[in-house]
Design a protein around this motif. Structure first.
Motif, PDB file in Angstrom:
ATOM      1  N   ILE A  53       0.852  -1.195   0.000  1.00 56.71           N
ATOM      2  CA  ILE A  53       0.000   0.000   0.000  1.00 56.71           C
ATOM      3  C   ILE A  53       0.889   1.247   0.000  1.00 56.71           C
ATOM      4  CG2 ILE A  53      -1.742   1.290   1.294  1.00 56.71           C
ATOM      5  CD1 ILE A  53      -2.654  -1.525   2.353  1.00 56.71           C
ATOM      6  N   THR A  54       0.621   2.141  -0.922  1.00 54.75           N
ATOM      7  CA  THR A  54       1.458   3.322  -1.116  1.00 54.75           C
ATOM      8  C   THR A  54       0.655   4.606  -0.911  1.00 54.75           C
ATOM      9  OG1 THR A  54       0.968   3.528  -3.481  1.00 54.75           O
ATOM     10  CG2 THR A  54       2.770   2.031  -2.848  1.00 54.75           C
ATOM     11  N   GLU A  55       1.370   5.699  -0.985  1.00 55.72           N
ATOM     12  CA  GLU A  55       0.745   7.016  -0.891  1.00 55.72           C
ATOM     13  C   GLU A  55      -0.324   7.193  -1.968  1.00 55.72           C
ATOM     14  OE1 GLU A  55       2.263  11.698  -1.100  1.00 55.72           O
ATOM     15  OE2 GLU A  55       3.682  10.034  -1.137  1.00 55.72           O
ATOM     16  N   GLU A  56      -0.080   6.589  -3.130  1.00 50.68           N
ATOM     17  CA  GLU A  56      -0.998   6.742  -4.253  1.00 50.68           C
ATOM     18  C   GLU A  56      -2.252   5.869  -4.102  1.00 50.68           C
ATOM     19  OE1 GLU A  56       2.652   8.410  -4.970  1.00 50.68           O
ATOM     20  OE2 GLU A  56       2.378   6.247  -4.643  1.00 50.68           O
ATOM     21  N   THR A  57      -2.157   4.770  -3.369  1.00 49.38           N
ATOM     22  CA  THR A  57      -3.273   3.822  -3.300  1.00 49.38           C
ATOM     23  C   THR A  57      -4.008   3.819  -1.964  1.00 49.38           C
ATOM     24  OG1 THR A  57      -1.835   2.003  -2.560  1.00 49.38           O
ATOM     25  CG2 THR A  57      -2.112   2.305  -4.940  1.00 49.38           C
ATOM     26  N   ILE A  58      -3.449   4.452  -0.937  1.00 46.07           N
ATOM     27  CA  ILE A  58      -3.996   4.289   0.416  1.00 46.07           C
ATOM     28  C   ILE A  58      -5.408   4.843   0.554  1.00 46.07           C
ATOM     29  CG2 ILE A  58      -2.999   6.430   1.356  1.00 46.07           C
ATOM     30  CD1 ILE A  58      -2.405   4.786   3.930  1.00 46.07           C
ATOM     31  N   ASP A  63      -7.808   4.883  -1.738  1.00 50.20           N
ATOM     32  CA  ASP A  63      -8.733   3.920  -2.324  1.00 50.20           C
ATOM     33  C   ASP A  63      -8.911   2.708  -1.416  1.00 50.20           C
ATOM     34  OD1 ASP A  63      -9.130   5.489  -4.560  1.00 50.20           O
ATOM     35  OD2 ASP A  63      -7.587   4.477  -5.749  1.00 50.20           O
ATOM     36  N   VAL A  64      -7.836   2.281  -0.768  1.00 45.76           N
ATOM     37  CA  VAL A  64      -7.921   1.149   0.155  1.00 45.76           C
ATOM     38  C   VAL A  64      -8.805   1.514   1.343  1.00 45.76           C
ATOM     39  CG1 VAL A  64      -6.596  -0.295   1.749  1.00 45.76           C
ATOM     40  CG2 VAL A  64      -5.716   0.152  -0.542  1.00 45.76           C
ATOM     41  N   ALA A  65      -8.595   2.702   1.895  1.00 47.20           N
ATOM     42  CA  ALA A  65      -9.385   3.135   3.052  1.00 47.20           C
ATOM     43  C   ALA A  65     -10.862   3.233   2.719  1.00 47.20           C
ATOM     44  CB  ALA A  65      -8.863   4.477   3.557  1.00 47.20           C
ATOM     45  N   ALA A  66     -11.172   3.629   1.490  1.00 45.87           N
ATOM     46  CA  ALA A  66     -12.564   3.816   1.079  1.00 45.87           C
ATOM     47  C   ALA A  66     -13.335   2.497   0.988  1.00 45.87           C
ATOM     48  CB  ALA A  66     -12.623   4.541  -0.261  1.00 45.87           C
ATOM     49  N   THR A  67     -12.640   1.373   1.043  1.00 51.78           N
ATOM     50  CA  THR A  67     -13.318   0.070   0.949  1.00 51.78           C
ATOM     51  C   THR A  67     -14.037  -0.302   2.236  1.00 51.78           C
ATOM     52  OG1 THR A  67     -11.387  -1.208   1.670  1.00 51.78           O
ATOM     53  CG2 THR A  67     -11.592  -0.742  -0.700  1.00 51.78           C
ATOM     54  N   GLY A  68     -13.699   0.383   3.344  1.00 54.36           N
ATOM     55  CA  GLY A  68     -14.359   0.098   4.606  1.00 54.36           C
ATOM     56  C   GLY A  68     -13.558  -0.732   5.584  1.00 54.36           C
ATOM     57  N   VAL A  69     -12.276  -0.978   5.282  1.00 53.30           N
ATOM     58  CA  VAL A  69     -11.443  -1.727   6.229  1.00 53.30           C
ATOM     59  C   VAL A  69     -11.214  -0.885   7.483  1.00 53.30           C
ATOM     60  CG1 VAL A  69     -10.318  -3.104   4.452  1.00 53.30           C
ATOM     61  CG2 VAL A  69      -9.312  -0.902   5.135  1.00 53.30           C
ATOM     62  N   ASP A  70     -10.881  -1.570   8.573  1.00 48.07           N
ATOM     63  CA  ASP A  70     -10.675  -0.887   9.851  1.00 48.07           C
ATOM     64  C   ASP A  70      -9.254  -0.380  10.020  1.00 48.07           C
ATOM     65  OD1 ASP A  70     -13.341  -1.599  11.287  1.00 48.07           O
ATOM     66  OD2 ASP A  70     -12.627  -3.506  10.472  1.00 48.07           O
ATOM     67  N   TYR A  71      -8.295  -1.128   9.495  1.00 54.32           N
ATOM     68  CA  TYR A  71      -6.880  -0.785   9.642  1.00 54.32           C
ATOM     69  C   TYR A  71      -6.163  -0.929   8.314  1.00 54.32           C
ATOM     70  CZ  TYR A  71      -7.778  -1.527  14.642  1.00 54.32           C
ATOM     71  OH  TYR A  71      -8.279  -1.474  15.910  1.00 54.32           O
ATOM     72  N   ILE A  72      -5.108  -0.137   8.161  1.00 49.85           N
ATOM     73  CA  ILE A  72      -4.208  -0.267   7.020  1.00 49.85           C
ATOM     74  C   ILE A  72      -2.790  -0.271   7.566  1.00 49.85           C
ATOM     75  CG2 ILE A  72      -3.368   0.776   4.888  1.00 49.85           C
ATOM     76  CD1 ILE A  72      -6.095   2.110   4.574  1.00 49.85           C
ATOM     77  N   SER A  73      -2.050  -1.340   7.291  1.00 43.17           N
ATOM     78  CA  SER A  73      -0.665  -1.408   7.765  1.00 43.17           C
ATOM     79  C   SER A  73       0.280  -1.076   6.618  1.00 43.17           C
ATOM     80  CB  SER A  73      -0.356  -2.791   8.342  1.00 43.17           C
ATOM     81  OG  SER A  73      -0.640  -3.816   7.428  1.00 43.17           O
ATOM     82  N   VAL A  74       1.291  -0.253   6.940  1.00 43.46           N
ATOM     83  CA  VAL A  74       2.224   0.233   5.924  1.00 43.46           C
ATOM     84  C   VAL A  74       3.649   0.092   6.457  1.00 43.46           C
ATOM     85  CG1 VAL A  74       2.940   2.217   4.540  1.00 43.46           C
ATOM     86  CG2 VAL A  74       0.507   1.851   5.022  1.00 43.46           C
ATOM     87  N   GLY A  75       4.387  -0.854   5.914  1.00 39.82           N
ATOM     88  CA  GLY A  75       5.761  -1.059   6.345  1.00 39.82           C
ATOM     89  C   GLY A  75       6.663   0.113   6.026  1.00 39.82           C
ATOM     90  N   ALA A  76       6.323   0.862   4.977  1.00 42.73           N
ATOM     91  CA  ALA A  76       7.159   1.986   4.565  1.00 42.73           C
ATOM     92  C   ALA A  76       7.232   3.088   5.617  1.00 42.73           C
ATOM     93  CB  ALA A  76       6.639   2.565   3.250  1.00 42.73           C
ATOM     94  N   LEU A  77       6.313   3.077   6.587  1.00 42.61           N
ATOM     95  CA  LEU A  77       6.388   4.072   7.660  1.00 42.61           C
ATOM     96  C   LEU A  77       7.740   4.051   8.344  1.00 42.61           C
ATOM     97  CD1 LEU A  77       2.952   3.795   9.514  1.00 42.61           C
ATOM     98  CD2 LEU A  77       3.706   5.594   7.950  1.00 42.61           C
ATOM     99  N   THR A  78       8.327   2.865   8.460  1.00 42.42           N
ATOM    100  CA  THR A  78       9.588   2.752   9.198  1.00 42.42           C
ATOM    101  C   THR A  78      10.755   2.266   8.347  1.00 42.42           C
ATOM    102  OG1 THR A  78       8.824   0.565   9.941  1.00 42.42           O
ATOM    103  CG2 THR A  78       8.541   2.412  11.466  1.00 42.42           C
ATOM    104  N   HIS A  79      10.488   1.737   7.152  1.00 40.90           N
ATOM    105  CA  HIS A  79      11.643   1.255   6.389  1.00 40.90           C
ATOM    106  C   HIS A  79      12.005   2.109   5.182  1.00 40.90           C
ATOM    107  CE1 HIS A  79       9.537  -0.386   2.881  1.00 40.90           C
ATOM    108  NE2 HIS A  79       8.765  -1.153   3.636  1.00 40.90           N
ATOM    109  N   SER A  80      11.184   3.094   4.848  1.00 41.41           N
ATOM    110  CA  SER A  80      11.471   3.859   3.628  1.00 41.41           C
ATOM    111  C   SER A  80      11.159   5.346   3.774  1.00 41.41           C
ATOM    112  CB  SER A  80      10.675   3.281   2.450  1.00 41.41           C
ATOM    113  OG  SER A  80      11.026   1.956   2.195  1.00 41.41           O
ATOM    114  N   VAL A  81      11.581   5.939   4.859  1.00 34.38           N
ATOM    115  CA  VAL A  81      11.289   7.361   5.052  1.00 34.38           C
ATOM    116  C   VAL A  81      12.560   8.201   4.899  1.00 34.38           C
ATOM    117  CG1 VAL A  81       9.344   6.938   6.582  1.00 34.38           C
ATOM    118  CG2 VAL A  81      11.616   7.206   7.549  1.00 34.38           C
TER     119      VAL A  81
END
Length: 286
Positions: free
Chosen positions: A251-256, A258-276
């Motif tokens: 999940i990226t900045e460009e797709t997040i 659209d993912v959130a709009a699906t109704g999921v409760d959580y979105i996990s993003v590894g890039a928060l800590t490995h690619s900043v």
């Protein structure tokens, strides 16, 4: 922000001790050779970038650990929005102590601020949805404590801290166990045998695996791995609120959004800590 369980005095001390041992070794010979022992000076921590500040409280612990007589004047707190030219803090005391602590303070604050900044940005893209942003275990070895802390400062939610505080049955666990049902049942039996009380999350790769998780039960969360938004919507409808759902995988900045709009409760993003990108800052004598 509620203090997380991993931020204990013992954990902070252990982190700082290990980091200083790596950097200082048997002595800061640059400072020891060039600065008189009695010299007292001051320096300010100058922000040279824009973003969300993080690591101020950790810097306080580092300065105090190096020299309890150092005096800090904190001008900006963790979570503050900063821009070029801002002064986060002023430190005053023994010049040698300031110099010895300088690099560790900067390394921590620069990286933590980069993580907090990216976290806050991604959260802004979730506006209008119920989705909450999670970090992962994709952290720098021996630097997990500051990185997880920075996610909180940026407004995110910490997922499990390590392998010990939650059971997450990923694809390899499922494959090795023989399937979704087998992995869940084995984990529940393990918890019963050991007397542990740990939440169980199961990773699913298809709607068929989601259905298997629903049929088996005994879980606390379902992870939806590498599913496109259309498939995520189907999973949300299938689960119908029976378990919290976490979207994960690529999940990226460009797709997040659209993912959130699906109704999921959580979105996990590894890039928060490995690619900043770390925020630029420096500690300057004045």
């Amino acid at each position: 922000m509620q203090t997380p369980s991993y931020l204990t005095p013992e954990a902070l001390t252990a982190f700082i001790q290990a980091a200083l041992a790596e950097d200082v070794g048997d002595g800061d010979h640059s400072a020891l050779s060039s600065i008189p022992a009695e010299a007292r000076n001051r320096a300010h921590l100058l922000i040279k970038d824009a973003g969300v500040l993080a690591g101020v409280e950790l810097a306080r612990h580092i300065f105090t650990f190096v020299d309890a007589d150092l005096v800090l004047d904190v001008r900006l707190q963790d979570g503050a929005r900063v821009s070029y030219g801002d002064v986060a803090l002023v430190v005053e005391g023994r010049a040698r102590s300031i110099l010895t602590a300088e690099r560790l303070v900067l390394n921590c604050m620069q990286r933590m601020s980069g993580i907090a900044t990216h976290t806050a940005h991604l959260i802004s893209l979730l506006a209008g949805t119920k989705a909450r942003l999670l970090d992962t275990r994709k952290t720098t070895p021996n630097f997990r404590l500051p990185e997880k802390w920075a996610v909180l400062i940026g407004g995110g939610v910490n997922h499990r801290y390590g392998l010990f505080d939650m059971i997450i049955l990923k694809d390899n666990h499922v494959d090795y166990a023989g399937g979704v049902r087998q992995a869940i049942e084995a984990s529940r039996a393990y918890l019963a045998q050991t007397g542990r009380q740990l939440p169980i999350e199961i990773e699913t790769r298809s709607l068929a695996e989601v259905q298997q998780a629903l049929d088996t039960g005994g879980i606390d969360r379902i992870m939806l791995d590498n599913m496109a938004p259309a498939q995520l919507r189907e999973a949300v409808a299938l689960v119908a609120g029976r378990f919290p759902l976490e979207a994960s995988g690529g999940i990226t900045e460009e797709t997040i959004a659209d993912v959130a709009a699906t109704g999921v409760d959580y979105i996990s993003v590894g890039a928060l800590t490995h690619s900043v990108r770390s925020l630029d800052m420096s500690l300057k004598a004045f």
